[in-house]
Design a protein around this motif. Structure first.
Motif, short mmCIF file in Angstrom:
data_model
loop_
_atom_site.label_atom_id
_atom_site.label_comp_id
_atom_site.label_asym_id
_atom_site.label_seq_id
_atom_site.Cartn_x
_atom_site.Cartn_y
_atom_site.Cartn_z
N GLY A 240 -4.70 4.07 2.09
CA GLY A 240 -3.60 5.02 1.96
C GLY A 240 -2.41 4.66 2.81
O GLY A 240 -1.30 5.17 2.58
N ALA A 241 -2.58 3.78 3.81
CA ALA A 241 -1.47 3.34 4.64
C ALA A 241 -0.77 2.15 3.97
O ALA A 241 -1.41 1.31 3.33
N LEU A 242 0.53 2.06 4.15
CA LEU A 242 1.30 0.98 3.53
C LEU A 242 0.82 -0.39 3.98
O LEU A 242 0.61 -1.29 3.16
N PHE A 243 0.62 -0.59 5.29
CA PHE A 243 0.23 -1.91 5.77
C PHE A 243 -1.18 -2.28 5.29
O PHE A 243 -1.47 -3.45 5.06
N THR A 244 -2.05 -1.30 5.12
CA THR A 244 -3.37 -1.58 4.56
C THR A 244 -3.22 -2.05 3.12
O THR A 244 -3.86 -3.03 2.70
N ALA A 245 -2.37 -1.37 2.36
CA ALA A 245 -2.15 -1.76 0.97
C ALA A 245 -1.55 -3.15 0.87
O ALA A 245 -1.88 -3.91 -0.05
#
Length: 351
Positions: A240-245
């Motif tokens: 759900g986090a941008l950097f994870t994506a």
């Protein structure tokens, strides 16, 4: 006159986190300023040839509200940094922004020109300064149409456009959607299409590089942190986090899942942004995963990590697979997001 807005993150956490550190202070404003800013200074705006629409605008914003303008907005006030960055990338200079000093500290993908009016903090904008700029549109972030910031600004005779701060189901898509929303409101859709095509091409190129690597593991964790009262708190980025994506887009596998959070988290999970909390010992829950973490110069947490025996015994640290990012805004537009893509890829490829 001030407007106190509700934060997506708690005030205590927001004031401590490395990526939002400067957004929690107070900012002096100049209510009499009129907002005569210099021309936009995005690196490639000087040679931009894309057209600006002059047609009436009717759009649905990020929280489902209909926003109608007789002509595209040209005098915009922006209360969150992602949309400030977006406007500059679109070659539109806002007449007023919240916390321009913080923007310049945390965002290097775009440069805010001189002359843009400081309208207070992101948490507490100054309405006298804001409306003195004579805006034709105010851009905010929200998750619902009845958000306090929208409700109060709608009492005034200036249209309000709400962008969604994050979509945990598709964080990268949300970056694009918000950028396109700002573009539609300002008549800069042609420019947005060009920038997003470049973004997709760049992401595909870097993903191909990372996919071709023979990595010891593709499991990864990105985190940031802060120090409070001598205690180090870390913030793992989850699904759900941008950097994870972004890591997933590059072919990596996020390791901080619900099971790890249950066993090694310390509470404070924020599902809207995909952010958890833990301590240094909690990092043992990610096993051999490669670690990426934000620049900690402002908050000092990295210096504390480096003195800690648990940190220094983690497999990623022992093997030289713990990579510190440069200062990159973790909730930015396409340009900041490209910087994050490069930070991941450059660390893994050794560039």
């Amino acid at each position: 006159m001030t407007l106190r807005r509700r934060l997506a993150l708690t005030a205590a956490a927001g004031c401590a986190l490395a990526l939002t550190l400067t957004g929690c202070g107070t900012t002096d404003v100049e209510p009499e300023a009129t907002g005569s800013a210099d021309a936009a200074v995005s690196e490639d705006c000087a040679t931009d040839t894309t057209a600006t629409s002059t047609d009436p605008v009717s759009l649905t914003d990020g929280v489902g509200r209909t926003v109608e303008l007789d002509t595209p907005a040209s005098r915009i006030v922006v209360l969150e940094w992602q949309e400030v960055e977006d406007a500059l990338t679109l070659c539109v200079t806002p007449v007023g922004v919240a916390d321009p000093t913080g923007f310049g500290t945390w965002i290097s993908a775009e440069t805010l020109p001189e002359g843009v009016v400081d309208v207070g903090t992101r948490e507490e904008p100054d309405l006298d300064a804001l409306y003195a700029t004579d805006p034709d549109l105010i851009i905010v972030e929200a998750f619902a149409a009845d958000d306090e910031v929208i409700t109060q600004l709608e009492e005034y005779d200036v249209p309000v456009l709400a962008a969604r701060g994050n979509n945990p189901e598709d964080p990268v898509g949300n970056v694009k959607d918000v950028f396109s929303l700002v573009a539609e409101a300002t008549g800069r859709t042609e420019r947005a299409d060009q920038v997003l095509a470049e973004f997709d091409e760049h992401l595909a190129e870097r993903a191909a590089e990372v996919t071709a690597l023979d990595l010891p593991t593709r499991e990864f964790l990105f985190f940031d942190g802060w120090v409070d009262g001598g205690n180090v708190t870390l913030r793992p980025y989850t699904e759900g986090a941008l950097f994870t994506a972004l890591g997933e887009e590059l072919g990596l596998t996020p390791v901080w899942d619900e099971s790890v959070n249950d066993s090694h988290g310390t509470g404070g999970l924020n599902a809207d942004y995909g952010l958890a909390q833990t301590d240094i010992e909690g990092l043992t829950g990610v096993g051999d995963a490669t670690l990426f973490y934000s620049n900690g110069e402002e908050s000092g947490y990295v210096a504390e990590l480096e003195k800690n025996s648990i940190w220094n015994s983690l497999p990623a640290v022992v093997d030289g697979r713990a990579y510190e990012f440069p200062v990159i805004w973790g909730a930015g537009g396409p340009r900041s997001t490209e910087q994050a893509i490069d930070a991941f890829a450059d660390a893994l490829t050794g560039k």
